[in-house]
Design a protein around this motif. Structure first.
Motif, PDB file in Angstrom:
ATOM      1  N   ILE A 130      -4.989  -7.161  -8.807  1.00 55.37           N
ATOM      2  CA  ILE A 130      -5.338  -5.834  -8.026  1.00 55.37           C
ATOM      3  C   ILE A 130      -4.883  -6.210  -6.714  1.00 55.37           C
ATOM      4  O   ILE A 130      -4.803  -5.154  -6.023  1.00 55.37           O
ATOM      5  CB  ILE A 130      -6.989  -6.004  -8.201  1.00 55.37           C
ATOM      6  CG1 ILE A 130      -7.567  -4.644  -7.829  1.00 55.37           C
ATOM      7  CG2 ILE A 130      -7.671  -6.993  -7.264  1.00 55.37           C
ATOM      8  CD1 ILE A 130      -7.753  -3.841  -8.959  1.00 55.37           C
ATOM      9  N   GLN A 131      -4.581  -7.506  -6.205  1.00 53.46           N
ATOM     10  CA  GLN A 131      -4.069  -7.479  -4.725  1.00 53.46           C
ATOM     11  C   GLN A 131      -2.753  -6.881  -4.782  1.00 53.46           C
ATOM     12  O   GLN A 131      -2.437  -6.173  -3.808  1.00 53.46           O
ATOM     13  CB  GLN A 131      -4.186  -9.066  -4.292  1.00 53.46           C
ATOM     14  CG  GLN A 131      -5.597  -9.335  -4.180  1.00 53.46           C
ATOM     15  CD  GLN A 131      -5.554 -11.021  -3.945  1.00 53.46           C
ATOM     16  OE1 GLN A 131      -4.601 -11.687  -4.521  1.00 53.46           O
ATOM     17  NE2 GLN A 131      -6.666 -11.478  -3.277  1.00 53.46           N
ATOM     18  N   GLN A 132      -2.000  -7.304  -5.779  1.00 54.22           N
ATOM     19  CA  GLN A 132      -0.620  -6.728  -5.967  1.00 54.22           C
ATOM     20  C   GLN A 132      -0.600  -5.099  -6.121  1.00 54.22           C
ATOM     21  O   GLN A 132       0.275  -4.576  -5.353  1.00 54.22           O
ATOM     22  CB  GLN A 132       0.153  -7.565  -7.045  1.00 54.22           C
ATOM     23  CG  GLN A 132       0.226  -8.982  -6.687  1.00 54.22           C
ATOM     24  CD  GLN A 132       1.007  -9.247  -5.380  1.00 54.22           C
ATOM     25  OE1 GLN A 132       2.203  -8.676  -5.224  1.00 54.22           O
ATOM     26  NE2 GLN A 132       0.436  -9.900  -4.660  1.00 54.22           N
ATOM     27  N   LEU A 133      -1.495  -4.942  -6.774  1.00 51.22           N
ATOM     28  CA  LEU A 133      -1.436  -3.402  -7.007  1.00 51.22           C
ATOM     29  C   LEU A 133      -1.897  -2.420  -5.634  1.00 51.22           C
ATOM     30  O   LEU A 133      -1.300  -1.714  -5.185  1.00 51.22           O
ATOM     31  CB  LEU A 133      -2.523  -2.954  -8.130  1.00 51.22           C
ATOM     32  CG  LEU A 133      -2.709  -1.460  -8.233  1.00 51.22           C
ATOM     33  CD1 LEU A 133      -1.640  -0.803  -8.549  1.00 51.22           C
ATOM     34  CD2 LEU A 133      -4.111  -1.017  -9.353  1.00 51.22           C
ATOM     35  N   TYR A 134      -2.741  -3.228  -5.023  1.00 54.37           N
ATOM     36  CA  TYR A 134      -3.305  -2.710  -3.770  1.00 54.37           C
ATOM     37  C   TYR A 134      -1.957  -2.607  -2.610  1.00 54.37           C
ATOM     38  O   TYR A 134      -1.680  -1.680  -1.803  1.00 54.37           O
ATOM     39  CB  TYR A 134      -4.391  -3.510  -3.102  1.00 54.37           C
ATOM     40  CG  TYR A 134      -4.796  -2.987  -1.567  1.00 54.37           C
ATOM     41  CD1 TYR A 134      -5.333  -1.824  -1.428  1.00 54.37           C
ATOM     42  CD2 TYR A 134      -4.082  -3.858  -0.697  1.00 54.37           C
ATOM     43  CE1 TYR A 134      -5.583  -1.395  -0.163  1.00 54.37           C
ATOM     44  CE2 TYR A 134      -4.467  -3.202   0.848  1.00 54.37           C
ATOM     45  CZ  TYR A 134      -5.034  -2.086   1.154  1.00 54.37           C
ATOM     46  OH  TYR A 134      -5.180  -1.841   2.301  1.00 54.37           O
ATOM     47  N   GLU A 135      -1.403  -3.848  -2.627  1.00 55.97           N
ATOM     48  CA  GLU A 135       0.045  -3.763  -1.843  1.00 55.97           C
ATOM     49  C   GLU A 135       0.977  -2.881  -2.249  1.00 55.97           C
ATOM     50  O   GLU A 135       1.564  -2.137  -1.224  1.00 55.97           O
ATOM     51  CB  GLU A 135       0.561  -5.376  -1.785  1.00 55.97           C
ATOM     52  CG  GLU A 135      -0.393  -6.332  -1.256  1.00 55.97           C
ATOM     53  CD  GLU A 135      -0.654  -5.937   0.325  1.00 55.97           C
ATOM     54  OE1 GLU A 135       0.105  -5.643   1.084  1.00 55.97           O
ATOM     55  OE2 GLU A 135      -1.679  -6.317   0.517  1.00 55.97           O
ATOM     56  N   GLU A 136       1.113  -2.690  -3.508  1.00 60.95           N
ATOM     57  CA  GLU A 136       2.088  -1.578  -3.653  1.00 60.95           C
ATOM     58  C   GLU A 136       1.615  -0.183  -3.396  1.00 60.95           C
ATOM     59  O   GLU A 136       2.409   0.820  -2.797  1.00 60.95           O
ATOM     60  CB  GLU A 136       2.338  -1.522  -5.267  1.00 60.95           C
ATOM     61  CG  GLU A 136       3.300  -2.922  -5.605  1.00 60.95           C
ATOM     62  CD  GLU A 136       4.444  -2.348  -6.337  1.00 60.95           C
ATOM     63  OE1 GLU A 136       4.961  -1.251  -6.543  1.00 60.95           O
ATOM     64  OE2 GLU A 136       5.232  -3.391  -6.484  1.00 60.95           O
ATOM     65  N   LEU A 137       0.595   0.070  -3.648  1.00 56.96           N
ATOM     66  CA  LEU A 137      -0.037   1.550  -3.199  1.00 56.96           C
ATOM     67  C   LEU A 137       0.051   1.567  -1.920  1.00 56.96           C
ATOM     68  O   LEU A 137       0.356   2.759  -1.490  1.00 56.96           O
ATOM     69  CB  LEU A 137      -1.437   1.576  -3.771  1.00 56.96           C
ATOM     70  CG  LEU A 137      -1.692   1.524  -5.382  1.00 56.96           C
ATOM     71  CD1 LEU A 137      -3.178   1.965  -5.501  1.00 56.96           C
ATOM     72  CD2 LEU A 137      -0.958   2.722  -6.194  1.00 56.96           C
ATOM     73  N   HIS A 138      -0.693   0.732  -1.232  1.00 59.08           N
ATOM     74  CA  HIS A 138      -0.503   0.745   0.385  1.00 59.08           C
ATOM     75  C   HIS A 138       0.667   0.823   0.893  1.00 59.08           C
ATOM     76  O   HIS A 138       1.060   1.990   1.886  1.00 59.08           O
ATOM     77  CB  HIS A 138      -1.173  -0.573   1.245  1.00 59.08           C
ATOM     78  CG  HIS A 138      -1.555  -0.448   2.309  1.00 59.08           C
ATOM     79  ND1 HIS A 138      -0.563  -1.039   3.205  1.00 59.08           N
ATOM     80  CD2 HIS A 138      -2.454   0.222   3.105  1.00 59.08           C
ATOM     81  CE1 HIS A 138      -0.953  -0.590   4.604  1.00 59.08           C
ATOM     82  NE2 HIS A 138      -2.237  -0.168   4.340  1.00 59.08           N
ATOM     83  N   SER A 139       1.822   0.340   0.610  1.00 59.79           N
ATOM     84  CA  SER A 139       3.150   0.336   1.023  1.00 59.79           C
ATOM     85  C   SER A 139       3.875   1.486   0.764  1.00 59.79           C
ATOM     86  O   SER A 139       4.755   1.963   1.231  1.00 59.79           O
ATOM     87  CB  SER A 139       4.196  -0.873   0.647  1.00 59.79           C
ATOM     88  OG  SER A 139       4.371  -0.802  -0.696  1.00 59.79           O
ATOM     89  N   SER A 140       3.275   2.408  -0.443  1.00 58.29           N
ATOM     90  CA  SER A 140       4.002   3.512  -0.924  1.00 58.29           C
ATOM     91  C   SER A 140       3.701   4.709   0.078  1.00 58.29           C
ATOM     92  O   SER A 140       4.292   5.826  -0.042  1.00 58.29           O
ATOM     93  CB  SER A 140       3.629   3.853  -2.440  1.00 58.29           C
ATOM     94  OG  SER A 140       2.337   4.306  -2.329  1.00 58.29           O
ATOM     95  N   ILE A 141       2.593   4.299   0.899  1.00 60.91           N
ATOM     96  CA  ILE A 141       2.052   5.859   1.614  1.00 60.91           C
ATOM     97  C   ILE A 141       2.875   5.605   3.026  1.00 60.91           C
ATOM     98  O   ILE A 141       2.341   4.665   3.834  1.00 60.91           O
ATOM     99  CB  ILE A 141       0.453   5.550   1.832  1.00 60.91           C
ATOM    100  CG1 ILE A 141      -0.022   5.782   0.522  1.00 60.91           C
ATOM    101  CG2 ILE A 141       0.111   6.776   2.723  1.00 60.91           C
ATOM    102  CD1 ILE A 141      -1.429   5.421   0.496  1.00 60.91           C
ATOM    103  N   CYS A 142       3.601   6.806   3.372  1.00 59.21           N
ATOM    104  CA  CYS A 142       4.124   6.651   4.701  1.00 59.21           C
ATOM    105  C   CYS A 142       3.775   7.801   5.714  1.00 59.21           C
ATOM    106  O   CYS A 142       4.075   7.725   6.771  1.00 59.21           O
ATOM    107  CB  CYS A 142       5.799   6.675   4.471  1.00 59.21           C
ATOM    108  SG  CYS A 142       6.217   7.890   3.615  1.00 59.21           S
ATOM    109  N   ASP A 143       2.933   8.676   5.236  1.00 58.86           N
ATOM    110  CA  ASP A 143       2.319   9.639   6.017  1.00 58.86           C
ATOM    111  C   ASP A 143       0.815  10.213   5.434  1.00 58.86           C
ATOM    112  O   ASP A 143       0.602   9.837   4.348  1.00 58.86           O
ATOM    113  CB  ASP A 143       3.551  10.913   6.030  1.00 58.86           C
ATOM    114  CG  ASP A 143       3.822  11.679   4.899  1.00 58.86           C
ATOM    115  OD1 ASP A 143       2.937  11.496   3.863  1.00 58.86           O
ATOM    116  OD2 ASP A 143       4.823  12.031   4.534  1.00 58.86           O
TER     117      ASP A 143
END
Length: 185
Positions: free
Chosen positions: A63-76
């Motif tokens: 779940i931590q890795q999923l959060y990191e992937e989702l968070h880093s995907s958002i640029c705007d």
């Protein structure tokens, strides 16, 4: 089998994650992990209490890795951010099928570290929904629908459920586009 000098929890977790990603969540047992590590099963218990604790550790890491992937995907903060987030979710599930499955586990208790990270994911998705100007109740419905759509694609793709020769990502974008269009109409 000779004992493994220097075995630690991180190595144990890494090997367990490799097992679930490559062979499936249900394949993981203490005996099988010990075999992969070339140690005796009781040695595992120097690092975890039982299989449930190990699986909870994998789920937390997942779940931590999923959060990191989702968070880093958002640029705007545009309406396109939901598409970036959705494809990051799909990409994570494709790349780490066992870790993804671990994030779906219901053995976690409210208030634990897993729930904290899961709540951060919910907050992240709600943040991405701000440009759609929807109320709090509708946000929950939208998040549930979005998760269902994405999990449906992941699950069907994982079980070879798409036989027609049209790229799956095109279908994902199509469904998401129409789903999100209905939100603002």
């Amino acid at each position: 089998m000779s004992p493994r000098i220097g075995l630690n929890f991180n190595e144990l977790l890494k090997t367990a994650i490799q097992i679930v990603d490559n062979e499936g969540w249900d394949v993981l047992t203490i005996s099988y992990l010990a075999k992969k590590l070339t140690i005796q099963p009781p040695s595992i218990y120097n690092h975890v209490k039982n299989l449930d604790e190990l699986k909870n550790s994998i789920a937390l890491y997942g779940i931590q890795q999923l959060y990191e992937e989702l968070h880093s995907s958002i640029c705007d903060q545009s309406k396109e951010a939901i598409f970036s987030l959705a494809f990051a979710y799909i990409h994570f599930a494709r790349k780490h099928p066992g870790l993804y499955q671990s994030t779906l586990s219901s053995t976690h208790t409210v208030g634990d570290e897993y729930t904290v990270v899961a709540t951060r994911i919910l907050e992240l998705i709600i943040e991405v929904l701000k440009p759609y100007d929807v109320n709090e109740i509708d946000q929950i419905h939208i998040v549930r629908g979005l998760r269902s759509i994405l999990h449906g694609f992941v699950s069907l793709e994982d079980h070879d459920g798409f036989g027609i020769n049209i790229p799956i990502d095109e279908s994902i974008r199509y469904v998401l586009k129409h789903y999100m269009m209905n939100i603002v109409s």
